[in-house]
Structures are given as C-alpha cells and as structure tokens.
Design an enzyme around this catalytic site. Structure first.
Site, PDB file in Angstrom:
ATOM      1  N   THR A   1       0.860  -1.056  -0.044  1.00 45.37           N
ATOM      2  CA  THR A   1       0.148   0.073   0.081  1.00 45.37           C
ATOM      3  C   THR A   1       0.947   1.349  -0.123  1.00 45.37           C
ATOM      4  OG1 THR A   1      -1.614  -0.948   1.068  1.00 45.37           O
ATOM      5  CG2 THR A   1      -1.716   1.189   1.152  1.00 45.37           C
TER       6      THR A   1
ATOM      7  N   HIS B   1       1.884   2.064  -3.382  1.00 45.07           N
ATOM      8  CA  HIS B   1       1.078   2.721  -4.056  1.00 45.07           C
ATOM      9  C   HIS B   1       0.754   4.394  -3.878  1.00 45.07           C
ATOM     10  CE1 HIS B   1      -0.737  -0.758  -5.839  1.00 45.07           C
ATOM     11  NE2 HIS B   1      -0.915  -1.388  -4.735  1.00 45.07           N
TER      12      HIS B   1
END
Lengths: 348, 348, 348, 348
Positions: free
Chosen positions: C46, C49
């Site tokens: 994550t 990202h």
C-alpha cells in the site's frame, strides 16, 4: 455541571431481609458514562433473592445498594468522553458491564467477561429515578416500542440468546420452565419457524401464558410426565432443541432425557445446587451439543431482539401482567412470590 | 418377476428441438432400486432447455431420453437388496443420484457428488408412468401433503437449502429473481423469522406471486432500481442475506451491490455465461460470505422442507398455477415460455 | 502536559508521486488515545501505491500525510480516559480504527466497520517517531517477540485471518500468490496441520521463501500450469482450501479452478479491476464457500497470531529480509519494486 | 460359492467371566457385505469389560459372541450387491454399523445412529480370522500405513473426532486421562497447532507416553492438583479446549474446573455412574460449549485421520507397545489390566 440532588430509590440498606423506599443521592457519571432517567423498570427473580437475603445474596451483594437491573429510560446527561450517545436518546440497558479488556471481551464475547459487574447487583441499579451506566451499555430503542416492552429487553434478550444459539427453523423445541423468560423463548422459537414447541411448568398460570405466547403443547409436570409426553409426541426421538429455563435439577434432568440424539440443549436456568446427570446416556452417547447461556450477546442479541419486535414477529405485551408506581414495589414482589404474575413494571 | 410392458412417456427422440408423447418400455430395476408409479410431475426450466435443444442441452443430453425430474408417486416394486422401502409407500424423489463413494458423498455432502447422475437429464426421468430410482433417492412423504405439493419438493428443496444455508431470523433478506424457486424462498425466509423480505423480478406476474408468498416489498427492476430501493430501505446498509435466484448477470451484480458488509449471499441461479464482478468492493472489503448452492442437502433439506409444510409455516399451493394430463405437456410448456405460470403439474 | 515539539517523519507532501523525509509536529492525543513511540515499522505494498500516486491513491489519500501502518512501539503517553494501557507497554498496532458504533462493530466484526479509518491511509501513520492511536487499537506484545516480528503483525494477521477462516487440519491448501502475506499463510497452514500446501507465484525469489516457510510444492506459474499441477497432485479433486493472495485476475481464476467441490476459498488479494468468473462451474455447482477477508478479526486474530509465535509453531524471521534506518526508506522501496525483498524493517 | 469351513476365534461362550480360543464357522456374507480377512486386531478396554463380565457386559452382550472391534485386513469376498469394494483391498473397519435409514443417518450423523449395531459387541467381531461387515463400513487404507497402525484407526478416530470437534490452532488444550485415546488426542492437538497441551493421568506409564506423543506438560493427579496446575499455567483463565478422556467422575469435574470461560469441552470418556456437576459455575456462567462425542464421523473423521498419518503429522507407533499371536490374547489382557501397555496388537 452534572445533575445533583437526591432521588427516590429502592434500597437494600444492610445485610438482612427486606428493602426500603427512600431518597439517595443522584449518581454521578464518569467521562465515559451516561446518566439515564428511568422511565420503566421491571422486577426480576434476582431482585426477590436480594430482598429475601438468601445465601446467594449474602455472598454476592454489598449493601447499601440500590438494586434492579431491567429498565429503559432517557439519556439526560453524557460524560466528557462519550462519543455517540446524545441527550434525549430513548435507550434500554444491557445490565452486564463488561471490562472491555479481557480475552472474552476482546474476542466478541463480552457477555462472559471475566470481570463483569452487573447493574443492580454489583453496582447501583434501576429501581430509582436515575442510573449512571457506561455509554457502551446503552442500546437505542425504536420509539415505536412501548416503555413496558423496552423495560424487559434484558429477560427477552436472555430468551433470544438461548433460543437462537443454534438452529430452530423446522425443528421441534422443548422449553423446560415457563417463567417469563421461558414464555419469551416460546415466542422466539415460533417466530424462528420451529415446527412445534412444547412448554413445561408446575404452574397453570405460567402454562396458560406459554400457550398464549404460542406453545403448541403445554405440560403441567405435576400432572403429566414431560419426558413421556415429549417422547411420545416425537415418535420416541425426542426434541431437536431443548431450552432449559427452570434451573431446577428435575428440569435439567428432563431437559436431557427429552433431547434427541444429536440435538442441542441450551441451558439458561441456574441451578442453586449441584445436579447429578447420567452423562453417558444424556450427553455422550447422544452426541449432544450443550451450550451454557449467560446474559445477552453484545450486541447481536439486541439487534435480533429489536428486529423481532419491530417486524411484529414477537409480541411481548401478554407478559406485562401488572404495573405499579415504583414506591409500591412491595405489591409487585408479593404477586411474583405467589406466582400470579409474569413481568411487573414499575414507574419511578 | 418385475413389471413388464410399455408405458406412456414424453420423449426427446433425437438431437433436435421438440419432444414427443409416445410409448416406451417400462424401466427395469436393479437390486437396490425401486419402481415408482408417477402420480404427479412438474415442469422445470431445465425441461424447457431440453425441448428447445439449446447449447447446454446439446452438450449434456444423450437422446433418446424420457426427461422430467420433479415428481412424486407410489412405490410399486422393490429390488432384491432394498432394505427399508415398501411397496405402497408415498414418496417424493431426490433427482440427484449420488454415487455414494466419493469424498463428498462420504462426508455428508452427497448433493455435490463428483459423479452425480440427474434423473431426467442423465438417466430416464419422470414424464412417464413409471420411473426406476435407487432406494436411496426416495423420501417418504406425509400423506397429508397433496400430490401437487409433493411433486415440487425438488424446487422447494432448492429454496429451503438456499435460504437456510445461514441465519435468517431477525434479518433482512433480498430474493433476486422471483421465479418459482424465488417465490418459495420468500416463503421460507418469512417462516424462518426474517425481519423483512425484498423480492425482485422483471415480470409483474411473478412479483404478484412473490407478494402472495409473503414478500414485504416487491421490486419490478424494469421500473425501479433494485439496488437503490434496497439500500434506501435499509438505511444504506444493504440486506443481511441475499438469495440469488435469477442466474442473470445483472441479478448477480445486484445481489452483491445490495449485500451488507459481513452479509451472506447464497447463489442458486445459474448464469449461462461468465459474470464480471467487482470482487474488491463486492466481496473482499465487505468481508462477505458467499455460498454456491447446488441441489438439496440429503436429507437435511428434505426434513426441513417437510417440517415447514407439516407445521403450516409454508403454504405452496399458490404456486401450483396450472394442471394438465401428461399428454398435454405442450400446453404447460407454452404457458411457461410466456411467463404466465409458476408450477405446472402433469398427471400421467 | 503532553509531548510537544517535532519529530522525523516520512511525508506525502502533496497530490503527486514521491515522498519526503522531513520534520513534522509530534501528534497530540485525545482522551481515549495513547501516544506510541515507534520502535520498528515495515513497508507494505500500500505504501508503494501511495508513493507512486496511482489512481487508488489519488482517490483515497488526502495529503499532506505521514503514511505507513505496520509497526510496533512503546506507549509513552496515555489520554485522560484511557483505562487499561500503561506507559511503557510494548505494543503492536491494529491499523483499522473502527468506529465502535456501527452494526459490524457492535456484533464482533469491527474489522469490517462501515466507517473505518486506516492508520497511514486516512490518518497519520507510522513512518515517524510517534503515532497517536486510540487505546482500543493497541495489542500488548510478548516481550519475547522481536521488534522486527512485532512490526509485521498486520500482514501476519491478514494471513492468520485468511488461513484460519475455516478448517485446515488434515486438508490440502493452495496459496495463490507468495508475497509476504502468502508466505505467512503457508506457515500458518502448516502450523495448523495442513496435509500439504501448494504455493504459486511468478517470481522465483518469492517461491524460494514460500518453500522456506514450509510449502510442500511451489509452482512458478510462468513455467508451469498451476491448475494442472494442483489437480494432478490431488487426484483431480482439487485443493480443499484455497487462499487467494495475489489479487491478480489470473490468480483469482486459478483459485476457483483448483478448488475442490465443497471446498473453501478465502479471498484476501485485492484485484485492481473487475474479474470475470464462471460462477456456475466455479462456485455454484461446486457448492463452494467463499469468504471475503478484510483486515484482522479484533482481536481473535491477534491472539491466534501471538500464540503461533509464542509456541514456536510459526517463525517469521526468514521474511525479514532487510532493515534500514527510517530516513533510508527509499532503499527499501526500491528493493520492493524490484521484487527482491519480503518484509523491510525501518527504525525511526 | 462363498467361503466355508471354520476359523480360529476368541469366543465369549456364555454369560460368565472369561473367554476361550476355539474354532467357529467362518461367517457368511449378505448381498451388501464383504468378508474381511483380519490381518491385525487390537484390544480395547471394552474387550476387558466383556471378558470380566461386568454389569455393562451382562446387560449388553448376548453370548456366544466372537468379540473385538479394532482391526484391519484384506477383503477376500464381496456380496452380490456390493458396488465399489474389490477383493484384495486393504481396509480398516468402522465398528459402528449404522442403519442408514434413521434421521441421524440421513443427515450426515450416522455415528449416532438410533439403531447402531457395534461389531464385536452386538454382532460377531474381529478376534478371529474373518469378519463379515457391510461394505459401507470399510475404509480403504493407504498401503504405506503399517498393519499395526491400520488396526487402531477406531481409537485414533475417537481422538481425531474429539479433538477436531472445534478449533484447536493457537489454543491451549487439556487432555484429561492419558490412556491410548488420550495419547492420540495429544498428538492430534499438537498436529493441529495447539499452543500447548496438558495431559493428566494417575499412571506414570501413561504420562510418559503422553509426553512422548507431544504433551507439553504432564500432570500425575496422584501427586499434583491438575486444576491448580492448569489454572496457574494459564494465568488463571483455564484451558481453551478440554478433552475428557478418563470417564472418571473426578476427571469430568476437573475437566469443567479447568475450562476457560467461553471454552469448549468435548466429552468422550464414559462415566460408569452418574456424575454430579456444578452446572451453574461450570457450564452456564462460563458460557461453555460442551460436546458429547461418540464414535467417529463417517467418514470425515477417517479422512482426517488418514491425512494426519500420511502427512507424517501424527506418528502412532509409540503407542503400539506389544504384539502377540491371537491365541495369546490372555497375555495382552493381563498387561492391560496391570496398566503396563497402550495398544496391543493381535495377529490371527
């Protein structure tokens, strides 16, 4: 800031039988608590034990204590760290104050908290004008539900928890003991699609109520042999589901004798003494599933209970047999002792 | 020994559209089989596929075949190694013949047998005077249940299996697709104490039946947005339980869009093509539980189904919309193609 | 009162790719919060990202934001209404801050809270010297567990939750995708008594780690057909349990193709786009059970995770492949982008 | 056609203590039966009761009877209606012959069949050269499993069924009673990822075996207070899972006293007399789950058992403490009576 002054309350003043209606200080609230103005309260069998001052009470209760734990009301004050409850909310109250930190509490089983503190037993209760409870213990009630019904969510929740602790739809259910919780269980079982429901008791008054709540067959165990009746009516197989609500050793033994092989027995009634069981025949060879039931699942039980009421699947009003002003609590206690009442509502 | 001669039957004679009413030999029985004289049969959507000879039928069906799989009847002959079924028994028939030896069969999951053979699809079916079935596939019916209702235990069982594959009591249920099985599911959900039941379809005829079976809110998806309606009526949370009965890609997508976080979706409708899903939003983030449902649990579903009928909790009679002699099967097929019928009963 | 001043932190300064190591104010704490001094943090996909500023990040992240959500540390300050957490406690942190008031939270499913706020995504995260978190989000760690392992309880917990969402003992398990969580799942499945464990990936580096964590058979899907291998090795039946950890549409499809009839698929990997599935063959006819898995069950997963570590059943140390000072986070990010690392620990 | 002649067998000739090795007719087989040539058999405590001719035996056994029910062998003949078992198959035998027609049998619970007939108790058993059993009672064994281990699948299956009747991974398990089944349960619990396993008994011989099978802590209840030890070692909480294998009233009471709130107790040991329990404290307030365990789930337990053996997760060889020719069964009985053996194998 904060409500001050005194209020009317029913007090157990000291370690002896009896209780007194008197004035005590309005309880204060901590940062995570809310103050609830009691709108309606209800008398539980536990309250009779406290008044009678039996052995259990002697061991557990630390007077002076305002007792009572079944109630609904309106939030009139909230603590500084309260996050989502507002003044004016109509609430019913979960009586088991869980510590929120033990293994059970942290795994979704706060109803069996290791350090539970029970309102009206271990901390000040609801036979009063005001009660201080943690915010986590209030459940917002639909305003379409009457005060009287909102006041008995604790015993109704016991019945919901016990009945729905396993499958019911299409099954035969035996409710052993038709006190108020047993009568609620009859209604929940019928609402959940039980094929047929037996209800037992020793008192015709209660059996009549059980029938009114939907029991297909009531059994007065002073007149009939419950085990024989249920086995005969189930082709000798027994009931798929047995809900033990009597707490009496005979009731417990009947519960296991009428249980089908592979059936489920959920035990809520609390025996006051050890019970002798034929474990081999009653549980082991049968491959039975037995659940001990305590309190109400927080908050699954409460959601289920409210849904059953809102949808009209369950109507608890026949169980509200009497109402009194709080100060006349003695009258209600007397009726209960005589077995001539189900739920008695008190208005502070 | 054994019945001989010919019987009237509806035959798919070869690999092409259509079917014919003709005479064929009465089937023989093996040592573990029973011969059932068909008293009432019912037409399933599968039968329409077989008559239409679509791609699925072309792949699966090996003509000549007597088709049809929903029926009840009377046992008229039993094989030498049959142990507990007697001539004269009134029975409904589980259409999935499980092999009894695979892992699924040996672990209580014969409904998803690896080598299943389906009556009327893979072996001779019930649009005939007699059918030979393994003893293990007959379920004794209460004689208080009508022939017509006994004949539709297969689709009713699909609905019972789907609906009761998880909790229902006190929950909100959305039935996507209100064909006969969807309508049965509405009734089962209500009987099991669902808080409220939504039913969707594209045909007013079916929605009217769903309402008659107990749906609290019907949604014509040609007129209303089912997702919007259900979310609005559930405070934006969605339905606790979704039963997908349409098999249409749009229905499947609606099913997941209206599913509450942590809810349960049981999928019975069979999409004829791949379906594109937003797995992240629809299943994963939601922490959803999804069950694929096939057939009926043998025999838990059958016991549940019969109990719901015997206790009066479910009344299937509104779904029996038409009856014909077997030889007039074409009339029934026409009505179904027009969407102007639910269950059509044929009498051989 | 309360810690003041500034601290080093990794900041996403604005809506564009990249991040910066800088000084920001030490976060304040509310009455129910605790301040944790970060001892070790770990990089999650994550975080890549967020740095890359892809479409998901653009939609979800509101810069400026200190990100990062996998960490352990020491409690250095507690809010006024904190009840059971003490300064000095060694804790790992549940990254999902649940609201505690929605239906899911109130029924033991806070991991799928409707209003979840994720640390390091929706509120300031752990790539910093200090983090403020609600008391309810800290889990006390056994001091016998290393800082590095304590820092990766979030992904380990994902694996524990996914793997133990159904039975494992004696069953065949296929782990689709052998990133760090997949590798953890391999270890959990073995610890729980899986009969044998398959692990797939497209990178030899990860497959080597999966083997080291206990996989009985690794499958490089660039070289072998995972479906063919798993079906061949299971006699054509497929795996009893499939854990989808790749989030790739091909992985998801493989997951369902290798699933046994009646098997369980638990989906954790998050597809970034819709996935097309053959629902009829893959889920419905199979009678499959599919669980969407999100986060970690609070706190059952955490108890299970800690027990597996304390008992020595699972050893996560092979997954700690690199360590850096927090300021050198870029080095860790580079390694992850190249696929040459599993868990990278950062020390503030 | 069919095997004829006589065979050596251990016979209970009449209603009195003792048994005799003699020749009896080789049993015939019905159309659904198979004839198994016994390769290895094992002595169960039940066999001691039959020889001793105690009250249970007097009530249940109808001599003359060839007894014994734990065995493996080779199929040497199959009945005319047998469908999938072939001559030459290596099989272990489920001793509970279920009727296949009662509610339990038809709902996947044949292990608690209402009309069960037990091999070696209600029908001729395995202390003989040949046994006739229904085809449905044979389970094909992997030929990699030794004769001796294949012969004890019945007690091993009891342990697998009991242990895996709920979750085990990451949990603390207490095994009350370390006879052969208790020792198997220790191994199964460890294989399933139990955090730690306590084992109790009154005999050092058995406790040494329990330790060898993986118990983390053994408790000689003649020397130590099991309740005190287990509570102390679990921080006062008790064990998450309790497996009652002693059947002794003291063991049963200990089982409930050491059970954690919300824990699971599975009862396999069969008390020979009623047991007095404090239901309120031990089951109800705890919210305990109690399972009565009988036999082995057909066939889930058998699949689990074989998987644990094939994968090497469980090694039963330490429990095979002695072997004898069948004719020397007395020697084995003596050792068992003295408590100086676990499983004793007999070769016909």
């Amino acid at each position: 800031m904060g409500m001050t002054g005194t209020m009317v309350a029913v007090l157990k003043p000291g370690p002896a039988p009896g209780c007194t209606v008197t004035r005590v200080a309005i309880p204060g609230i901590g940062p995570r608590d809310v103050l609830v103005r009691v709108k309606a309260a209800s008398i539980c069998g536990t309250d009779l034990h406290i008044v009678a001052w039996d052995k259990w009470a002697e061991r557990r209760i630390r007077p002076p204590l305002v007792f009572g734990h079944e109630f609904c009301g309106e939030v009139v004050e909230v603590g500084a760290a309260v996050t989502h409850t507002e003044v004016g909310a109509f609430v019913s109250i979960e009586g088991h104050v869980a510590d929120g930190t033990c293994y059970q509490c942290r795994t979704g089983n706060g109803h069996i908290c290791e350090n539970v503190s029970i309102i009206g037993v271990d901390r000040p209760g609801c036979f009063a004008e005001y009660v201080s409870v943690p915010e986590t213990n209030v459940y917002p009630m639909d305003r379409g539900i009457s005060l009287e019904v909102a006041a008995i969510q604790d015993p109704f929740g016991n019945a919901v928890h016990t009945t729905l602790s396993g499958e019911v739809t299409g099954l035969t259910v035996a409710v052993i003991g038709s006190g108020p919780i047993g009568c609620c269980a009859v209604a929940v079982a019928k609402a959940a699609g039980a094929r047929n429901v037996f209800a037992t008791d020793i008192r015709p008054y209660r059996l009549a109520l059980a029938a009114r709540m939907g029991a297909d067959r009531t059994i007065d165990t002073t007149q009939e042999d419950a085990v024989a009746v249920i086995l005969a009516d189930t082709g000798g197989h027994g009931a798929d589901v047995v809900l033990e609500m009597s707490g009496h050793p005979d009731g417990v033994r009947q519960a296991f004798k009428v249980l089908r092989r592979g059936g489920r027995a959920s035990l809520l009634g609390i025996p006051s003494q050890p019970v002798t069981l034929d474990l081999a025949e009653d549980i082991i060879f049968k491959g039975a599933t037995v659940y001990g039931i305590n309190g109400r699942r927080m908050w699954q039980t409460w959601y289920q209970a409210q849904a059953l009421l809102q949808s009209g699947k369950v109507d608890l009003s026949p169980l509200i047999t009497h109402t009194f002003p709080l100060a006349e609590i003695d009258k209600g206690m007397d009726l209960l002792r005589k077995g001539e009442a189900a739920k008695i509502i008190l208005y502070p």
